[in-house]
Design a protein around this motif. Structure first.
Motif, PDB file in Angstrom:
ATOM      1  N   LEU A 100       0.855  -1.189   0.000  1.00  0.00           N
ATOM      2  CA  LEU A 100       0.000   0.000   0.000  1.00  0.00           C
ATOM      3  C   LEU A 100       0.890   1.237   0.000  1.00  0.00           C
ATOM      4  O   LEU A 100       1.712   1.416   0.903  1.00  0.00           O
ATOM      5  CB  LEU A 100      -0.920  -0.009   1.212  1.00  0.00           C
ATOM      6  N   ILE A 101       0.716   2.069  -1.023  1.00  0.00           N
ATOM      7  CA  ILE A 101       1.585   3.216  -1.231  1.00  0.00           C
ATOM      8  C   ILE A 101       0.743   4.483  -1.319  1.00  0.00           C
ATOM      9  O   ILE A 101      -0.232   4.536  -2.075  1.00  0.00           O
ATOM     10  CB  ILE A 101       2.392   3.050  -2.542  1.00  0.00           C
ATOM     11  N   ALA A 102       1.121   5.495  -0.542  1.00  0.00           N
ATOM     12  CA  ALA A 102       0.480   6.809  -0.611  1.00  0.00           C
ATOM     13  C   ALA A 102       1.315   7.683  -1.547  1.00  0.00           C
ATOM     14  O   ALA A 102       2.535   7.762  -1.404  1.00  0.00           O
ATOM     15  CB  ALA A 102       0.395   7.434   0.771  1.00  0.00           C
ATOM     16  N   ILE A 103       0.646   8.323  -2.499  1.00  0.00           N
ATOM     17  CA  ILE A 103       1.337   9.167  -3.476  1.00  0.00           C
ATOM     18  C   ILE A 103       0.631  10.517  -3.540  1.00  0.00           C
ATOM     19  O   ILE A 103      -0.584  10.586  -3.709  1.00  0.00           O
ATOM     20  CB  ILE A 103       1.331   8.525  -4.877  1.00  0.00           C
ATOM     21  N   SER A 104       1.420  11.569  -3.396  1.00  0.00           N
ATOM     22  CA  SER A 104       0.848  12.909  -3.525  1.00  0.00           C
ATOM     23  C   SER A 104       1.694  13.713  -4.504  1.00  0.00           C
ATOM     24  O   SER A 104       2.882  13.467  -4.676  1.00  0.00           O
ATOM     25  CB  SER A 104       0.761  13.604  -2.173  1.00  0.00           C
TER      26      SER A 104
END
Length: 112
Positions: free
Chosen positions: A38-42
């Motif tokens: 699970l990867i958060a990308i902004s």
């Protein structure tokens, strides 16, 4: 807008699910019929003259692997989302043509 798709990449059944929330987009991409890393990308903006976007990535859980992070960043750049992304990705291969097929499918699904 479709919220899921099933495609074949390199002979592997690939499930893609897309859910848009008010504050982010949740994307699941898997060959294994289960969640992956699970990867958060902004997306931020660059201060240089080229006005390019800069994507920051953070593994929330799962395998912290360069190949997975690069694939997630590539997908984020190519779909040009207007909100932060939360991507669950679990693939048998991370080759460029696999990722291009996945991006094309997501771009066909999206409504932003």
């Amino acid at each position: 807008m479709k919220d899921h798709a099933c495609i074949v990449t390199h002979g592997y059944h690939t499930d893609i699910a897309l859910k848009i929330y008010s504050n982010r987009i949740f994307l699941i991409i898997t060959h294994f019929k289960k969640f992956g890393s699970l990867i958060a990308i902004s997306r931020g903006t660059s201060v240089c003259q080229y006005n390019n976007s800069i994507y920051s990535t953070k593994i929330l859980f799962g395998k912290d692997d360069v190949e997975i992070m690069a694939a997630a960043r590539y997908i984020a750049e190519q779909i040009n989302a207007d909100k932060p992304l939360l991507i669950s990705i679990s693939l048998k291969d991370y080759e460029l043509d696999t990722l291009k097929t996945i991006v094309k499918t997501i771009n066909d699904m999206k409504a932003w």
